[in-house]
Design an enzyme around this catalytic site. Structure first.
Site, PDB file in Angstrom:
ATOM      1  N   GLU A  61       0.839  -1.194   0.000  1.00 53.84           N
ATOM      2  CA  GLU A  61       0.000   0.000   0.000  1.00 53.84           C
ATOM      3  C   GLU A  61       0.876   1.247   0.000  1.00 53.84           C
ATOM      4  OE1 GLU A  61      -2.419   3.165   0.246  1.00 53.84           O
ATOM      5  OE2 GLU A  61      -3.011   1.142  -0.383  1.00 53.84           O
ATOM      6  N   ALA A  62       0.531   2.224  -0.851  1.00 53.80           N
ATOM      7  CA  ALA A  62       1.327   3.445  -0.960  1.00 53.80           C
ATOM      8  C   ALA A  62       1.203   4.327   0.275  1.00 53.80           C
ATOM      9  CB  ALA A  62       0.913   4.227  -2.200  1.00 53.80           C
TER      10      ALA A  62
ATOM     11  N   TRP B 194      -4.216  11.232  -2.728  1.00 55.60           N
ATOM     12  CA  TRP B 194      -3.178  11.491  -3.719  1.00 55.60           C
ATOM     13  C   TRP B 194      -3.202  12.989  -4.025  1.00 55.60           C
ATOM     14  CZ3 TRP B 194       0.186   7.712  -5.192  1.00 55.60           C
ATOM     15  CH2 TRP B 194      -0.177   6.397  -4.859  1.00 55.60           C
TER      16      TRP B 194
ATOM     17  N   LEU C 165      -4.232   5.534   1.769  1.00 56.32           N
ATOM     18  CA  LEU C 165      -3.859   4.962   3.060  1.00 56.32           C
ATOM     19  C   LEU C 165      -4.502   3.591   3.120  1.00 56.32           C
ATOM     20  CD1 LEU C 165      -5.866   6.678   5.959  1.00 56.32           C
ATOM     21  CD2 LEU C 165      -6.545   6.719   3.588  1.00 56.32           C
TER      22      LEU C 165
ATOM     23  N   TRP D 266     -16.841  10.665  -6.488  1.00 59.66           N
ATOM     24  CA  TRP D 266     -15.691   9.870  -6.068  1.00 59.66           C
ATOM     25  C   TRP D 266     -15.936   8.375  -6.282  1.00 59.66           C
ATOM     26  CZ3 TRP D 266     -17.902  13.826  -3.198  1.00 59.66           C
ATOM     27  CH2 TRP D 266     -17.197  15.040  -3.205  1.00 59.66           C
ATOM     28  N   HIS D 267     -16.574   8.058  -7.431  1.00 62.13           N
ATOM     29  CA  HIS D 267     -16.915   6.675  -7.779  1.00 62.13           C
ATOM     30  C   HIS D 267     -16.283   6.273  -9.104  1.00 62.13           C
ATOM     31  CE1 HIS D 267     -20.872   7.130  -5.266  1.00 62.13           C
ATOM     32  NE2 HIS D 267     -19.792   7.022  -4.504  1.00 62.13           N
TER      33      HIS D 267
ATOM     34  N   ALA E 226     -12.680  -1.452  -8.581  1.00 58.79           N
ATOM     35  CA  ALA E 226     -13.782  -0.886  -9.352  1.00 58.79           C
ATOM     36  C   ALA E 226     -13.478  -0.771 -10.835  1.00 58.79           C
ATOM     37  CB  ALA E 226     -14.151   0.494  -8.806  1.00 58.79           C
TER      38      ALA E 226
ATOM     39  N   THR F 296     -19.975   3.078  -4.665  1.00 57.91           N
ATOM     40  CA  THR F 296     -19.280   1.899  -5.180  1.00 57.91           C
ATOM     41  C   THR F 296     -18.496   1.103  -4.135  1.00 57.91           C
ATOM     42  OG1 THR F 296     -17.513   3.416  -5.860  1.00 57.91           O
ATOM     43  CG2 THR F 296     -19.097   2.731  -7.544  1.00 57.91           C
ATOM     44  N   ASN F 297     -18.372   1.588  -2.900  1.00 63.40           N
ATOM     45  CA  ASN F 297     -17.512   0.906  -1.937  1.00 63.40           C
ATOM     46  C   ASN F 297     -17.997  -0.503  -1.611  1.00 63.40           C
ATOM     47  OD1 ASN F 297     -15.205   1.007  -0.038  1.00 63.40           O
ATOM     48  ND2 ASN F 297     -16.805   0.817   1.507  1.00 63.40           N
TER      49      ASN F 297
END
Length: 565
Positions: A35-36, A65, A88, A500-501, A535, A546-547
């Site tokens: 994970e970044a 980001w 995160l 944000w999807h 996704a 969409t989560n």
């Protein structure tokens, strides 16, 4: 760092955490999750992330980001705007609004028609049930033992504004309904959200990667690192080059199987940097072509949004500032003859921003639940830290603008009805613009500015409409917009936003489909040892936040991987 794994999962977002937890259930299988962003546990979760009010988590530059931007609309004068995506552990589930809905059964049947067998609603419903622990509903639609707790706000805690607006919509013919994740019907619903019994955020990094799971000797979770590119032996992926996000030495991580779960923006970007994608675009960046897959980065989808708001008198404001802001939703169908049922969604936002101005504004956040427009993302550089060019091309399909206009009008009529009952102040058009985002930023000047304007709003009395029109909307007048279709269309085109999807950029489909990137189990066409799970796989966007659909997909693909192993 230099080592081997049975499964290397690149991206620790909503899907990646699920995959890591499920695949490491087999003690003989070594799983590495990259994970970044930073780690996120229940103990390390900052208060503004832990809170069920999400309005500050996704504004924290340490959680997203910071350089990611996108074009939203399709007008010639459009400008790049910030696009918040979680960076995160837990990804979107660690910063999003925690809304936990699924979409229509027809959304998943549509995936089968698009060439992805096994994803019908009948086949995915067991995975929706597997992932959830619904505190309010039971029966064939719901799970009671899953990792993700789902709750709905009680009537006593619901804001007066949302209760009153729900009543107005009922008077206007929108039926009150009970279960947002039950039978697919239009109406007014109390929103389902993913929070713990204590009312705290429940990201996948916490509810799937529990302390017991993290203690497994066969699971390694490495945060603060990115995959710079995939390692290939011919047309087989054998691992990835991994480096610290902040810079430093690059290491090789070899793996028998690689699963990319970096989201609909960064998954196709990683594939293209590794030579998998549209050949002409790769050659333009000086990248050797491994496989010419034209669909990588295409089919980009988002729920196009607009908004209308109202001033809230003190009695209508949300009293508990730790409370979730999205208390109820209106699901309705547009007047487009070919539109599917429930193609429109309006979230009743009890508090429009974290600050004092937001506390005084109630909003209807309206979006196309089923957009027809498609965008794309383009690689801008082979540099692994360079963001791609993201173009959602919202409203580029001529069927989308009239529907969003219809949704705006439905929302305006609801808030005007509330104003006519004397329960709200002036109604006005709004958007999540760069100006609005700037006002929400930190700093003494912004704090003083927000405080002064909040006081002015409260004390303006009969001058409040003038103040809203000249300071908030900069001359835009709701009455004029509703009376002038061209002016309303201009406003929507100029201010259209997303939810944000982002989805669809590595879509599932048949191997003979030139737009498809993977098969129905996420395996990349023409490449061995590589799957995708996030996704980006969606052939079409569901009528949902969409989560939860992404978590469902990860649960199912984890099972497919186990069966194939």
């Amino acid at each position: 760092m230099d080592g081997t794994a049975d499964y290397l999962i690149i991206g620790g977002g909503s899907a990646g955490c699920v995959l890591a937890a499920r695949l490491s259930e087999n003690p003989s299988t070594r799983v590495v999750l990259i994970e970044a962003g930073n780690d996120l546990t229940r103990a390390s979760m900052a208060p503004h992330v832990r809170s069920r009010y999400p309005g500050r988590a996704y504004l924290d530059p340490g959680n997203i980001w910071p350089d990611l931007k996108a074009y939203f609309g399709s007008t010639p004068d459009r400008q790049l705007r910030r696009y918040e995506q979680g960076r995160l552990l837990g990804g979107g589930s660690s910063v999003n609004a925690m809304v936990a809905n699924r979409g229509a059964p027809a959304d998943y049947d549509e995936w089968v028609e698009a060439g992805a067998p096994g994803w019908s609603f009948e086949e995915v419903l067991p995975y929706f049930r597997k992932l959830e622990r619904d505190a309010d509903f039971s029966g064939p639609y719901h799970g009671k033992d899953g990792p993700l707790p789902i709750h709905r706000i009680s009537k006593e805690r619901m804001s007066s504004y949302v209760r009153a607006l729900s009543d107005v919509f009922a008077k206007q013919g929108h039926k009150p309904r009970q279960d947002q994740n039950g039978p697919w019907e239009d109406g007014v619903y109390v929103g389902a959200i993913a929070v713990t019994d204590e009312g705290q955020r429940a990201p996948t990094s916490v509810v799937y990667l529990t302390p017991d799971v993290r203690a497994r000797p066969n699971l390694t979770v490495l945060t603060g690192h990115i995959a710079e590119r995939l390692l290939l032996d011919g047309k087989r992926v054998i691992g990835a080059e991994i480096a610290p996000l902040s810079g430093g030495a690059t290491h090789r991580m070899l793996a028998g199987n690689v699963v990319v779960s970096s989201g609909a923006i960064h998954t196709p970007t990683l594939l293209m940097r590794s030579g998998i994608g549209p050949a002409a675009q790769l050659r333009q960046q000086g990248i050797a072509v491994v496989t010419d897959l034209q669909g990588v980065g295409q089919n980009l989808m988002e729920h196009a949004s607009t908004a209308v708001s109202t001033y809230l008198p003190a009695a209508m404001r949300l009293g508990d500032l730790d409370e979730h802001h999205d208390h109820a939703i209106l699901r309705f169908t547009s007047d487009l003859p070919e539109a599917p049922q429930g193609d429109m969604h309006a979230a009743m936002i009890a508090r429009s921003a974290w600050h004092s101005i937001g506390q005084r504004i109630g909003t209807l956040f309206i979006w196309l639940n089923k957009p027809f427009s498609r965008g794309q993302l383009t690689l801008t550089s082979p540099d692994p830290r360079a963001e791609p060019l993201v173009d959602f091309a919202m409203l580029s399909d001529p069927r989308d603008l009239p529907r969003l206009r219809y949704g705006f009008t439905v929302g305006a009529m609801g808030l005007l009805g509330l104003m006519q009952e004397g329960k709200a102040g002036p109604v006005f058009p709004t958007s999540y613009s760069a100006r609005v985002a700037a006002v929400a930023g930190p700093g003494l000047f912004n704090t003083l500015q927000r405080g002064a304007f909040s006081t002015m709003l409260d004390m303006a009395g009969p001058l409040r409409p003038w103040l809203v029109r000249n300071v908030v909307t900069l001359g835009l007048d709701l009455e004029k917009l509703l009376g002038d279709r061209d002016a309303l269309d201009d406003f929507i085109r100029a201010s259209v936003g997303g939810v944000w999807h982002a989805s669809g950029t590595c879509r599932m489909g048949r191997p003979d489909d030139p737009k498809a990137v993977t098969d129905a189990s996420g395996r990349v066409h023409g490449i061995e040892g590589l799957r995708i799970c996030d996704a980006s796989l969606m052939p079409s966007i569901p009528r949902a936040n969409t989560n939860v659909p992404v978590i469902m997909m990860a649960e199912r693909i984890a099972d497919l991987i186990k069966q194939g192993h």
